[in-house]
Motif scaffolding. Structure first.
Motif, PDB file in Angstrom:
ATOM      1  N   LEU A   1      -2.646  12.435  15.312  1.00  0.00           N
ATOM      2  CA  LEU A   1      -3.160  11.064  15.299  1.00  0.00           C
ATOM      3  C   LEU A   1      -4.316  10.886  14.324  1.00  0.00           C
ATOM      4  CD1 LEU A   1      -2.971  10.151  19.102  1.00  0.00           C
ATOM      5  CD2 LEU A   1      -1.475   9.377  17.255  1.00  0.00           C
TER       6      LEU A   1
ATOM      7  N   GLY B   1      -4.486   8.288  11.132  1.00  0.00           N
ATOM      8  CA  GLY B   1      -3.531   7.317  11.649  1.00  0.00           C
ATOM      9  C   GLY B   1      -4.005   5.900  11.405  1.00  0.00           C
ATOM     10  N   PHE B   2      -4.374   5.197  12.477  1.00  0.00           N
ATOM     11  CA  PHE B   2      -4.739   3.785  12.344  1.00  0.00           C
ATOM     12  C   PHE B   2      -5.925   3.581  11.404  1.00  0.00           C
ATOM     13  CE2 PHE B   2      -7.726   5.198  15.535  1.00  0.00           C
ATOM     14  CZ  PHE B   2      -8.861   4.414  15.314  1.00  0.00           C
TER      15      PHE B   2
ATOM     16  N   SER C   1      -4.761   3.369   7.783  1.00  0.00           N
ATOM     17  CA  SER C   1      -3.691   2.411   7.488  1.00  0.00           C
ATOM     18  C   SER C   1      -4.135   1.418   6.418  1.00  0.00           C
ATOM     19  CB  SER C   1      -3.313   1.668   8.775  1.00  0.00           C
ATOM     20  OG  SER C   1      -2.547   0.515   8.489  1.00  0.00           O
TER      21      SER C   1
ATOM     22  N   GLN D   1      -0.988   8.477   7.353  1.00  0.00           N
ATOM     23  CA  GLN D   1      -0.130   7.405   7.855  1.00  0.00           C
ATOM     24  C   GLN D   1      -0.540   6.074   7.225  1.00  0.00           C
ATOM     25  OE1 GLN D   1       0.664   7.821  12.215  1.00  0.00           O
ATOM     26  NE2 GLN D   1      -0.499   9.741  12.007  1.00  0.00           N
TER      27      GLN D   1
ATOM     28  N   TRP E   1       0.821   2.872   8.948  1.00  0.00           N
ATOM     29  CA  TRP E   1       0.628   2.633  10.381  1.00  0.00           C
ATOM     30  C   TRP E   1       0.447   1.132  10.601  1.00  0.00           C
ATOM     31  CZ3 TRP E   1      -2.628   0.314  13.758  1.00  0.00           C
ATOM     32  CH2 TRP E   1      -2.598   0.735  15.090  1.00  0.00           C
ATOM     33  N   PRO E   2       1.083   0.502  11.612  1.00  0.00           N
ATOM     34  CA  PRO E   2       1.717   1.090  12.798  1.00  0.00           C
ATOM     35  C   PRO E   2       3.213   1.383  12.674  1.00  0.00           C
ATOM     36  CG  PRO E   2       1.547  -1.261  13.084  1.00  0.00           C
ATOM     37  CD  PRO E   2       0.910  -0.956  11.749  1.00  0.00           C
TER      38      PRO E   2
ATOM     39  N   ASP F   1       6.394   3.473  12.410  1.00  0.00           N
ATOM     40  CA  ASP F   1       6.625   4.831  12.886  1.00  0.00           C
ATOM     41  C   ASP F   1       7.451   5.597  11.861  1.00  0.00           C
ATOM     42  OD1 ASP F   1       6.568   7.036  14.511  1.00  0.00           O
ATOM     43  OD2 ASP F   1       8.282   6.406  15.730  1.00  0.00           O
TER      44      ASP F   1
ATOM     45  N   PRO G   1       4.264  10.598   7.897  1.00  0.00           N
ATOM     46  CA  PRO G   1       3.068  10.431   7.061  1.00  0.00           C
ATOM     47  C   PRO G   1       3.350  10.705   5.590  1.00  0.00           C
ATOM     48  CG  PRO G   1       2.527  11.637   9.051  1.00  0.00           C
ATOM     49  CD  PRO G   1       4.024  11.500   9.039  1.00  0.00           C
TER      50      PRO G   1
ATOM     51  N   ARG H   1       6.928  15.451  18.221  1.00  0.00           N
ATOM     52  CA  ARG H   1       5.907  14.815  17.384  1.00  0.00           C
ATOM     53  C   ARG H   1       5.423  15.772  16.292  1.00  0.00           C
ATOM     54  NH1 ARG H   1       3.234  10.302  16.780  1.00  0.00           N
ATOM     55  NH2 ARG H   1       1.205  10.407  15.749  1.00  0.00           N
TER      56      ARG H   1
END
Length: 324
Positions: free
Chosen positions: A54, A57-58, A61, A113, A116-117, A119, A122, A252
């Motif tokens: 994670l 991740g966000f 983005s 990522q 992101w969001p 899916d 990466p 994952r």
């Protein structure tokens, strides 16, 4: 990339677009914004694999950072309306350090990522090591010069030159990556496996090549100018240890690593190792994911201690380096 690199990159791009209207304080602003996305490391999730996958991740983005840039821009204008005289420069001072952070990270092997969001796997262009002095030091030199001579046109020009150099360095890394990839199209081991190419630590001259097959993976080293056949070292993937075992965390990790995992059994636990990050005999990201080898049972993943670096074990790399 490492935090220092992101700090100097953020300061440099902010200085390039904002030092004339705002002075050297934009260097501090750019440095802070340049490292802001990595504060997601302060977040703790339920398992070690969640912490691992994670990250980037966000907070990395392109969509999130673009929206955050707009929000921060209007927030600053609300409290500092006098800055509206330089709206374009203000927005770029905010936007560029934030957006260049994940873009630079995407050039490393870890994976970022960017979308992101959504899916999707990466993004990893895999053409620069996470610490590369030849990329970082020129930017640091320019930023230090700008801090002490922010009104000097000479240092503003030097900063732009160093930024251009850093971009060129990334492009040259990609050119070498593509060149090596093209040369390997006729290598029987490379073309029949899942091919992974990455620069070795602290440089973009010597590259590690990994060809991943079901039960075996092969490792070699090369350069973009090397036209000799590769000398491959053979290792076991350990996938036979899984024996049909599956779990959400394993899925994952497979997704995050692109399936480039090695499996070993240690103290009656199943260990999964990401082969993209590290060198032979030194892979820092390993996780326990199951126990009871007679009938693997899912457990809460834990990160294993990093192995001790032993250069004497990197025999193939040392042998290759001695030839160039």
């Amino acid at each position: 990339m490492d935090s220092l690199t992101q700090i100097v990159l953020g300061a440099s791009v902010s200085g390039a677009v904002g030092i004339k209207p705002f002075g050297r304080k934009v260097l501090i602003t750019g440095a802070l914004l340049g490292t802001l996305p990595d504060l997601d490391v302060l977040l703790t999730y339920q398992t070690a694999i969640e912490d691992f996958t994670l990250h980037r991740g966000f907070s990395h983005s392109l969509l999130v950072l673009s929206l955050f840039s707009v929000f921060l821009y209007w927030l600053i204008l609300y409290f500092k309306p006098a800055l509206s005289a330089h709206k374009k420069s203000l927005f770029l001072v905010i936007f560029l350090p934030l957006i260049t952070h994940p873009l630079l990270d995407a050039f490393t092997t870890y994976g970022t990522q960017l979308l992101w969001p959504l899916d999707i796997q990466p993004t990893s262009w895999s053409s620069i090591f996470i610490i590369d002095p030849l990329y970082t030091l020129p930017l640091m030199f320019a930023v230090i010069g700008l801090w002490f001579r922010e009104k000097t046109l000479k240092w503003q020009k030097i900063n732009r030159i160093m930024l251009a150099f850093s971009c060129t360095y990334l492009i040259l890394g990609q050119v070498q990556f593509w060149n090596i990839q093209q040369k390997l199209t006729h290598d029987p081991i490379a073309k029949n496996g899942h091919l992974f190419i990455a620069p070795t630590p602290f440089n973009t001259r010597v590259w590690q090549v990994l060809s991943y097959h079901d039960d075996t993976y092969y490792v070699s080293f090369t350069t973009a100018l090397n036209d000799q056949p590769l000398s491959w070292q053979t290792y076991e993937t350990g996938r036979s240890l899984i024996n049909g075992f599956d779990s959400a965390e394993l899925q994952r990790l497979e997704w995050f690593s692109g399936g480039l995992l090695r499996f070993t059994e240690q103290n009656d636990q199943l260990i999964a190792t990401d082969l993209r990050i590290g060198l032979t005999d030194y892979y820092p990201f390993s996780f326990s994911i199951a126990e009871d080898k007679n009938n693997w049972q899912e457990i809460k993943s834990n990160k294993m201690p990093e192995p001790v670096i032993n250069l004497s074990k990197l025999t193939e790399l040392m042998r290759f380096l001695s030839k160039i």
